[in-house]
Each structure stands twice: as C-alpha cells, then as structure tokens.
Design a protein around this motif. Structure first.
Motif, mmCIF file in Angstrom:
data_model
loop_
_atom_site.group_PDB
_atom_site.id
_atom_site.type_symbol
_atom_site.label_atom_id
_atom_site.label_comp_id
_atom_site.label_asym_id
_atom_site.label_seq_id
_atom_site.Cartn_x
_atom_site.Cartn_y
_atom_site.Cartn_z
ATOM 1 N N GLU A 159 33.528 47.142 42.489
ATOM 2 C CA GLU A 159 33.229 46.742 43.865
ATOM 3 C C GLU A 159 32.886 47.954 44.734
ATOM 4 N N ARG A 160 33.593 49.052 44.521
ATOM 5 C CA ARG A 160 33.331 50.264 45.312
ATOM 6 C C ARG A 160 31.960 50.827 44.968
ATOM 7 N N VAL A 161 31.585 50.763 43.712
ATOM 8 C CA VAL A 161 30.300 51.284 43.287
ATOM 9 C C VAL A 161 29.180 50.386 43.800
ATOM 10 N N ALA A 162 29.376 49.084 43.650
ATOM 11 C CA ALA A 162 28.344 48.128 44.049
ATOM 12 C C ALA A 162 28.235 47.997 45.565
ATOM 13 N N ASP A 163 29.339 48.135 46.251
ATOM 14 C CA ASP A 163 29.358 47.956 47.702
ATOM 15 C C ASP A 163 30.058 49.147 48.331
ATOM 16 N N ASN A 164 29.295 50.168 48.707
ATOM 17 C CA ASN A 164 29.914 51.369 49.251
ATOM 18 C C ASN A 164 30.429 51.177 50.675
ATOM 19 N N SER A 165 30.253 49.987 51.241
ATOM 20 C CA SER A 165 30.830 49.708 52.553
ATOM 21 C C SER A 165 32.280 49.245 52.438
ATOM 22 N N LEU A 166 32.729 48.951 51.219
ATOM 23 C CA LEU A 166 34.106 48.529 51.004
ATOM 24 C C LEU A 166 35.026 49.726 51.198
ATOM 25 N N THR A 167 35.885 49.636 52.168
ATOM 26 C CA THR A 167 36.790 50.742 52.463
ATOM 27 C C THR A 167 37.998 50.694 51.546
ATOM 28 N N VAL A 168 38.692 51.803 51.465
ATOM 29 C CA VAL A 168 39.920 51.863 50.678
ATOM 30 C C VAL A 168 40.939 50.887 51.246
ATOM 31 N N GLU A 169 41.022 50.804 52.568
ATOM 32 C CA GLU A 169 41.978 49.893 53.201
ATOM 33 C C GLU A 169 41.664 48.440 52.845
ATOM 34 N N ALA A 170 40.379 48.082 52.878
ATOM 35 C CA ALA A 170 40.000 46.708 52.543
ATOM 36 C C ALA A 170 40.280 46.404 51.076
ATOM 37 N N ALA A 171 40.013 47.363 50.214
ATOM 38 C CA ALA A 171 40.278 47.171 48.792
ATOM 39 C C ALA A 171 41.777 47.024 48.539
ATOM 40 N N TRP A 172 42.574 47.838 49.215
ATOM 41 C CA TRP A 172 44.034 47.760 49.066
ATOM 42 C C TRP A 172 44.554 46.423 49.582
ATOM 43 N N SER A 173 44.031 45.977 50.702
ATOM 44 C CA SER A 173 44.438 44.694 51.253
ATOM 45 C C SER A 173 44.091 43.562 50.292
ATOM 46 N N ALA A 174 42.922 43.623 49.685
ATOM 47 C CA ALA A 174 42.527 42.600 48.711
ATOM 48 C C ALA A 174 43.445 42.630 47.494
ATOM 49 N N HIS A 175 43.825 43.806 47.073
ATOM 50 C CA HIS A 175 44.746 43.960 45.937
ATOM 51 C C HIS A 175 46.110 43.358 46.271
ATOM 52 N N LEU A 176 46.629 43.667 47.450
ATOM 53 C CA LEU A 176 47.921 43.110 47.868
ATOM 54 C C LEU A 176 47.843 41.591 47.992
ATOM 55 N N ALA A 177 46.756 41.103 48.557
ATOM 56 C CA ALA A 177 46.591 39.659 48.724
ATOM 57 C C ALA A 177 46.625 38.953 47.374
ATOM 58 N N MET A 227 49.227 51.189 56.594
ATOM 59 C CA MET A 227 49.196 51.851 55.311
ATOM 60 C C MET A 227 49.559 53.309 55.545
ATOM 61 N N ASN A 228 50.590 53.767 54.860
ATOM 62 C CA ASN A 228 50.987 55.160 55.025
ATOM 63 C C ASN A 228 50.145 56.062 54.106
ATOM 64 N N ALA A 229 50.351 57.366 54.201
ATOM 65 C CA ALA A 229 49.529 58.328 53.462
ATOM 66 C C ALA A 229 49.675 58.164 51.950
ATOM 67 N N GLN A 230 50.887 57.898 51.485
ATOM 68 C CA GLN A 230 51.098 57.729 50.048
ATOM 69 C C GLN A 230 50.386 56.474 49.542
ATOM 70 N N GLN A 231 50.527 55.379 50.281
ATOM 71 C CA GLN A 231 49.843 54.148 49.893
ATOM 72 C C GLN A 231 48.329 54.348 49.898
ATOM 73 N N TYR A 232 47.830 55.084 50.898
ATOM 74 C CA TYR A 232 46.405 55.350 50.974
ATOM 75 C C TYR A 232 45.935 56.124 49.747
ATOM 76 N N ALA A 233 46.685 57.150 49.367
ATOM 77 C CA ALA A 233 46.316 57.959 48.204
ATOM 78 C C ALA A 233 46.325 57.112 46.925
ATOM 79 N N GLU A 234 47.347 56.264 46.775
ATOM 80 C CA GLU A 234 47.424 55.396 45.606
ATOM 81 C C GLU A 234 46.272 54.403 45.584
ATOM 82 N N ALA A 235 45.987 53.821 46.734
ATOM 83 C CA ALA A 235 44.895 52.850 46.816
ATOM 84 C C ALA A 235 43.553 53.515 46.535
ATOM 85 N N LYS A 236 43.356 54.691 47.088
ATOM 86 C CA LYS A 236 42.101 55.399 46.875
ATOM 87 C C LYS A 236 41.898 55.692 45.397
ATOM 88 N N LYS A 237 42.945 56.168 44.744
ATOM 89 C CA LYS A 237 42.868 56.461 43.321
ATOM 90 C C LYS A 237 42.590 55.190 42.527
#
Length: 93
Positions: A18-36, A1-11
């Motif tokens: 899921e992020r609120v309920a599970d603060n262990s969910l990383t941006v990378e994991a959330a982005w991967s789930a979105h892509l999947a 994941m490049n910096a731009q993708q990271y920024a988009e995923a984070k936003k």
C-alpha cells in the motif's frame, strides 16, 4: 501515537505494498488501519463466541444478548476508534 509507536509503525509499513502503490498513505493512517484490523478481529471473535445466545433454546435473556452484540457491532462508530476502544461488558462471562 507516541514516538516508539511511530517508529514501530514506520518500520512495519515501509515495505507494505500500500505504501509503494499509494505514497499518500501516511504512517499514522497505516498504523490506524492496522489497529482497526486487530480490533475488528477481536470484535468478530467476541461476536462468534456469543452466537449461541441467539439460539431459540438458549437459556439467556435475548434482549441482553442482542444489546451486547449490537454494542460490539457499533464499536467502529466510537470516538477514538481504533486507538481507544470501550469494550461492552459481556453479560454471560
């Protein structure tokens, strides 16, 4: 994941429940789930578009059709899933 993708995923995922309920969910994991999910939708569309190949009276080679459909079902087992997906060639397009 490049910096731009990271920024988009984070936003994108900062406000998701899921992020609120599970603060262990990383941006990378959330982005991967979105892509999947996006890849699964495309895969499911391709499977639906090839349903006709399995009809008894379809003028197709059933073994080719079945192999193609199985390759679509096996996509999540590929290395690099869901970022790098090697789509099987559709024998009927």
């Amino acid at each position: 994941m490049n910096a731009q993708q990271y920024a988009e995923a984070k936003k994108l995922f900062e406000t998701y429940d899921e992020r609120v309920a599970d603060n262990s969910l990383t941006v990378e994991a959330a982005w991967s789930a979105h892509l999947a999910e996006e890849v699964r939708i495309k895969r499911d569309d391709l499977l639906a578009a090839s349903d006709w190949t399995m009809l008894d009276d379809a003028p197709t080679d059933k073994s080719k059709a079945a192999a193609y459909r199985q390759q679509l079902r096996d996509l999540p087992a590929q290395n690099g899933w869901p970022v790098q997906v090697m789509w099987p060639a559709n024998p009927y397009s």
